[in-house]
Write a protein that holds these residues in place. Sequence first.
Motif, mmCIF file in Angstrom:
data_model
loop_
_atom_site.group_PDB
_atom_site.id
_atom_site.type_symbol
_atom_site.label_atom_id
_atom_site.label_comp_id
_atom_site.label_asym_id
_atom_site.label_seq_id
_atom_site.Cartn_x
_atom_site.Cartn_y
_atom_site.Cartn_z
ATOM 1 N N VAL A 1 5.078 1.575 14.327
ATOM 2 C CA VAL A 1 4.519 1.120 13.004
ATOM 3 C C VAL A 1 5.551 0.443 12.136
ATOM 4 O O VAL A 1 6.536 0.765 12.020
ATOM 5 N N GLY A 2 5.186 -0.895 11.806
ATOM 6 C CA GLY A 2 6.167 -1.825 11.110
ATOM 7 C C GLY A 2 5.452 -2.133 9.838
ATOM 8 O O GLY A 2 4.324 -1.886 9.356
ATOM 9 N N GLU A 3 6.317 -2.492 8.758
ATOM 10 C CA GLU A 3 5.899 -3.010 7.416
ATOM 11 C C GLU A 3 5.858 -4.651 7.346
ATOM 12 O O GLU A 3 6.818 -5.035 7.953
ATOM 13 N N VAL B 1 -6.241 -4.101 1.705
ATOM 14 C CA VAL B 1 -5.254 -5.216 2.160
ATOM 15 C C VAL B 1 -5.992 -6.211 3.143
ATOM 16 O O VAL B 1 -7.090 -5.990 3.240
ATOM 17 N N SER C 1 -7.146 0.729 8.432
ATOM 18 C CA SER C 1 -6.327 1.804 8.770
ATOM 19 C C SER C 1 -5.138 2.145 8.117
ATOM 20 O O SER C 1 -3.945 2.748 8.635
ATOM 21 N N GLN C 2 -5.134 1.608 7.001
ATOM 22 C CA GLN C 2 -3.565 1.885 6.222
ATOM 23 C C GLN C 2 -3.309 3.098 5.953
ATOM 24 O O GLN C 2 -2.125 3.299 6.038
ATOM 25 N N GLY C 3 -4.310 4.028 6.005
ATOM 26 C CA GLY C 3 -3.846 5.411 5.501
ATOM 27 C C GLY C 3 -2.962 5.947 6.738
ATOM 28 O O GLY C 3 -2.055 6.770 6.514
ATOM 29 N N ILE C 4 -3.719 5.690 7.930
ATOM 30 C CA ILE C 4 -2.824 6.306 9.099
ATOM 31 C C ILE C 4 -1.616 5.664 9.330
ATOM 32 O O ILE C 4 -0.706 6.167 9.619
ATOM 33 N N VAL D 1 1.620 -4.290 3.905
ATOM 34 C CA VAL D 1 0.837 -3.789 4.918
ATOM 35 C C VAL D 1 1.475 -3.123 6.190
ATOM 36 O O VAL D 1 2.531 -3.563 6.211
ATOM 37 N N TYR D 2 0.848 -2.230 6.697
ATOM 38 C CA TYR D 2 1.455 -1.553 7.953
ATOM 39 C C TYR D 2 0.976 -1.850 8.906
ATOM 40 O O TYR D 2 -0.758 -1.911 9.048
ATOM 41 N N VAL D 3 1.303 -2.117 10.175
ATOM 42 C CA VAL D 3 0.611 -2.326 11.334
ATOM 43 C C VAL D 3 1.397 -2.003 12.570
ATOM 44 O O VAL D 3 2.636 -1.548 12.356
ATOM 45 N N LYS E 1 -7.948 5.430 2.740
ATOM 46 C CA LYS E 1 -7.768 4.227 3.235
ATOM 47 C C LYS E 1 -7.613 4.329 4.883
ATOM 48 O O LYS E 1 -7.027 3.485 5.556
ATOM 49 N N ALA E 2 -8.474 5.428 5.461
ATOM 50 C CA ALA E 2 -8.629 5.387 6.948
ATOM 51 C C ALA E 2 -10.170 5.498 7.180
ATOM 52 O O ALA E 2 -10.773 5.681 6.301
ATOM 53 N N LEU F 1 -4.090 8.465 0.863
ATOM 54 C CA LEU F 1 -4.208 7.746 2.406
ATOM 55 C C LEU F 1 -5.441 7.911 3.122
ATOM 56 O O LEU F 1 -5.911 6.727 3.828
ATOM 57 N N SER F 2 -6.064 9.118 3.096
ATOM 58 C CA SER F 2 -7.247 9.175 3.941
ATOM 59 C C SER F 2 -8.415 8.173 3.342
ATOM 60 O O SER F 2 -9.328 8.022 4.144
ATOM 61 N N PHE G 1 3.906 5.542 9.500
ATOM 62 C CA PHE G 1 5.297 4.917 8.938
ATOM 63 C C PHE G 1 6.452 5.915 8.201
ATOM 64 O O PHE G 1 7.596 6.097 8.433
ATOM 65 N N GLU G 2 5.750 6.675 7.429
ATOM 66 C CA GLU G 2 6.344 7.680 6.647
ATOM 67 C C GLU G 2 6.862 8.777 7.619
ATOM 68 O O GLU G 2 8.118 9.214 7.698
ATOM 69 N N PHE H 1 8.007 8.538 -0.208
ATOM 70 C CA PHE H 1 9.819 8.670 -0.780
ATOM 71 C C PHE H 1 9.775 8.042 -2.249
ATOM 72 O O PHE H 1 10.570 8.412 -2.983
ATOM 73 N N GLN I 1 0.408 4.315 7.347
ATOM 74 C CA GLN I 1 1.122 4.523 6.322
ATOM 75 C C GLN I 1 1.989 5.992 6.685
ATOM 76 O O GLN I 1 3.165 6.175 6.765
ATOM 77 N N ALA I 2 0.805 6.696 7.033
ATOM 78 C CA ALA I 2 1.385 8.099 7.129
ATOM 79 C C ALA I 2 2.269 8.002 8.199
ATOM 80 O O ALA I 2 3.266 8.904 8.529
ATOM 81 N N LEU J 1 1.473 12.876 11.999
ATOM 82 C CA LEU J 1 1.116 12.799 10.431
ATOM 83 C C LEU J 1 1.534 14.275 9.878
ATOM 84 O O LEU J 1 1.728 14.437 8.663
ATOM 85 N N ILE K 1 10.609 -4.011 10.092
ATOM 86 C CA ILE K 1 10.895 -2.782 9.113
ATOM 87 C C ILE K 1 10.416 -1.729 9.544
ATOM 88 O O ILE K 1 8.875 -1.674 9.525
ATOM 89 N N VAL K 2 10.813 -0.801 10.084
ATOM 90 C CA VAL K 2 10.256 0.542 10.702
ATOM 91 C C VAL K 2 10.222 1.783 10.299
ATOM 92 O O VAL K 2 9.960 2.962 10.625
ATOM 93 N N TYR L 1 -1.784 12.430 0.209
ATOM 94 C CA TYR L 1 -2.533 12.101 1.415
ATOM 95 C C TYR L 1 -4.153 11.898 1.420
ATOM 96 O O TYR L 1 -4.945 11.359 2.183
#
Lengths: 435, 480
Positions: free
Chosen positions: A288-290, B459, A103-106, A299-301, B57-58, B54-55, A111-112, B5, A108-109, A329, B472-473, B51
């Motif tokens: 979400v944190g890094e 990962v 689920s890294q895509g979601i 990795v984001y979790v 990785k979803a 990112l997708s 997190f952004e 970013f 990270q999104a 998102l 780190i948020v 995106y």
Amino acid sequence: MNYTPHTERDVAEMTAVIGVDGIESLFKVCEAFGGGDKGLSVAGLSQLEAEKKIKASAAKNKVWTSVFLGAGAYRHYIPPVVRHIGSNPRFVTAYTPYQPEMSQGILQAVFEYQSCITSLTGLDVSNASMYDGATAAAEAVLMCADGGDILVSAGINPYVRSVIAAYLKGRGGKITDVPLGADGLTDTEFLKNHSAGAACCIIQQPNYFGNIEDAKSIGGILNDAGVKYILHTYPISLALLASPAECGADFATGEGQPLGLPLGFGGPYLGYIAAKEKYMRKMTGRIVGETTDKNGHTVYVLTLQAREQHIRREKASSSICSNEALCALTAAAYLAAVGKEGFVKIADDCAAKAHYLAERLKASGFALKYGSTEFFNEFVTVSDGVSADAVLKKLAKKGILGGLKIGAKEILWCATEMNTKDEIDAAVKAAKEIF
Amino acid sequence: MKTIFEKTVSGRKCTELPESGIPAYTLKAACTRAEKADLPELSELDLVRHYDALSAKAYGVDSGFYPLGSCTMKYNPKLNECAAALEGFTDVHPLQGDKSAQGALEVLYLLTEYLKEITGMDDGTLQPAAGAHGEFTSLLMIKAYFESKGGKRTKVIVPDSAHGTNPASAAMAGFEIVNIPSLADGCVDVAALKDAMDGDVAALMLTNPNTLGLFEKNIGEIAETVHKKGGLLYYDGANLNAVMGIARPGDMGFDIMHINLHKTFATPHGGGGPGSGPVLCKKRLSEFLPGRRVAKTDGGAYALKKASPKSIGNVRAFYGNFLVCVRALTYIITLGREGIKDAAQKAVLNANYMRKRVSEFLDVPHNVPCMHEFVASCEKLKEETGVSALDVAKALIDCGIHPPTIYFPLIVHEAMMFEPTETESKETIDGAVEMLRSVIEAARTNPQELKNAPKTTPVGRPDEVKAARKPIVAFGKIPR
């Protein structure tokens, strides 16, 4: 029509493996509770019929092309790329990212998104989203509630006021309404006199009537009195106005709908909430944190989960589980699409158009209720001798959706980058004819 | 992968505004911000690629099997998406007035009516935005109900097998939580309930079928026990998919409930929302419902009613997650009476088929006919091999499917909760069962290997402790 793939043969094979003589026998335990013939009254349709039917409902709504109505829901331009990104099926059909590796895509999104919100508000930590702006405000109030009074500016959107009051019916908390002065701004003298012992104060910026509060001075008063300060903001205005951090706010909340989400008759929208770092471990909702994996990859979790309902149950900081991840998102994609400079231009355009509309209405027989008080893109007019209903009806006849009637002769107007000069001129011309 | 970013190049943009022909307006300097907010700057193509990456990785229901127990990850029909994208729904302002929003009011009205029919309840609101929000709303209504009768009830009973949102919502609503232990099969211990049930108890919160996927066979006696003491029975609708079209909470004795449209009624979950959590209730609770609801006038037009004076107010702005409601209504009218029933039947068929096949090689503590989901346990496997439910879940990711819910319900150790849903084919389930079988076999032959799973993902397992210790948020914000 249904979406189940089972053939008769499948059913026969599967029931044989289960060891029952038919599907019905799996329901014996509950068949007594079927309600007889009551149940759902409609028969199924083919997709073709269902599509026609739902389109017929949509066709019964009027889509106004010239709109001067805001009051908590705003029509802004949504670049096509934003809708495209927000409708990607891998985002749309995913669940809450419980398995971070897939689920890294979601993650990270989101997190952004959190990063964008901290940029807009200047604060340290944003959560992953709230149900809407009003619930964001209410949960910020709950986080501050310590038995002291909850000071609520009369400049807050009535829906937000109502949601705060409903949420406080849970664990209790007394609201003290802070009146506005004749200038349409929160009465700071009242605030000074009532801040002793108060738990928190929530101010809307710009307020419900469009007026720009002196949020910095209010911050000074509240910070001196040790009252936690929640600034409820309109995100587009944050392009120009002093950030909640600059105003001394402990929390910033707001309705994120203007950030790339359609009006959609009120939802789904997006609540944002950001706070100073010291509130991070009490923050409501998902965050979400890094971090890293064992190979050192970023990795984001979902993190700080010790605050949450699935771990803490009745001791959780909130019961929130599903939030508005896809809206978050989408909002981040919107902010990236308009970009750092474009975001400011949109806000400038909103302010310019609203002021142009206000000036033209003023020249056509309307008075500005709050005189020279600075506003962003909403303002209130008073029409002497003419009812608000008559004005709005006249506009509607010309195919224009006017502002919101908030008094017999008072209208709350809104302009955004969507309104062209021609539209504004036409609206003013129609309104003028009423006098 | 770089964040958005880090891909920013100052001066790039995706969109621009037309010249307005209107003079610029400069706000008074006293109220403006010192610096522009730091937002990304990319070209449209770079944004799309960001995106898209990112997708990749979803993972959604559209990607593959997603048997996440309690979450009802069924297929989200594309017709519903088309409906929700209609301009006649997306571009309607919530305050534009009843007259020009008849179609939107019709959607809200019809959906409420159909949900009432499906649940056997008398009235409802679509305002809550998610399941837990619906729970919180219901509990505020329950509180208001008792206060209106001049009494005050302070406690809510929650079985230990319940979803975590139940006690959290009840606590938010100001109730004291009384946890009662469940029987081994997750069903209510009626004796324990009778002991706990007194005149201070406002409600018992139940999900039926329960979180082990078993129908509460004593529901009649439970309802009687609660009602006899003047309490109310709350139905957590998370598991409604098992019985919709077949059994109705209203007929089981429940007084108030929430529904998860994003589970039972096939609206997509969006990676964590937007959902929708309508609340349905019996007549005696109607006047406490929040928000403005839709009535049909004698002339056939729809109108937003004023809330009753005893209403709890609003639990969010406007009328709910409307576009989610559009999807759910489209789903219901497409399936109709027979299709809704068929969905529940096939959900239960799939769950039982999968249960039976999984029980050939993995412990299923209550290996009896279940409803829409079942719970397996890796407790014995862990004792024998050291491989935990978490390890098995991570290994399943390497097989290309989403793992089941793990470590829930809390009453089963090393739990793995499977909910295949009705839209999965026999072949998909067979495939998943074989994957699971191979993982369990690998646990017995090469347990250490599973500890390193997943290996095929971008990962590996994250360091969660590090994430929580020094959070780190946000990008560029290093913890102090």
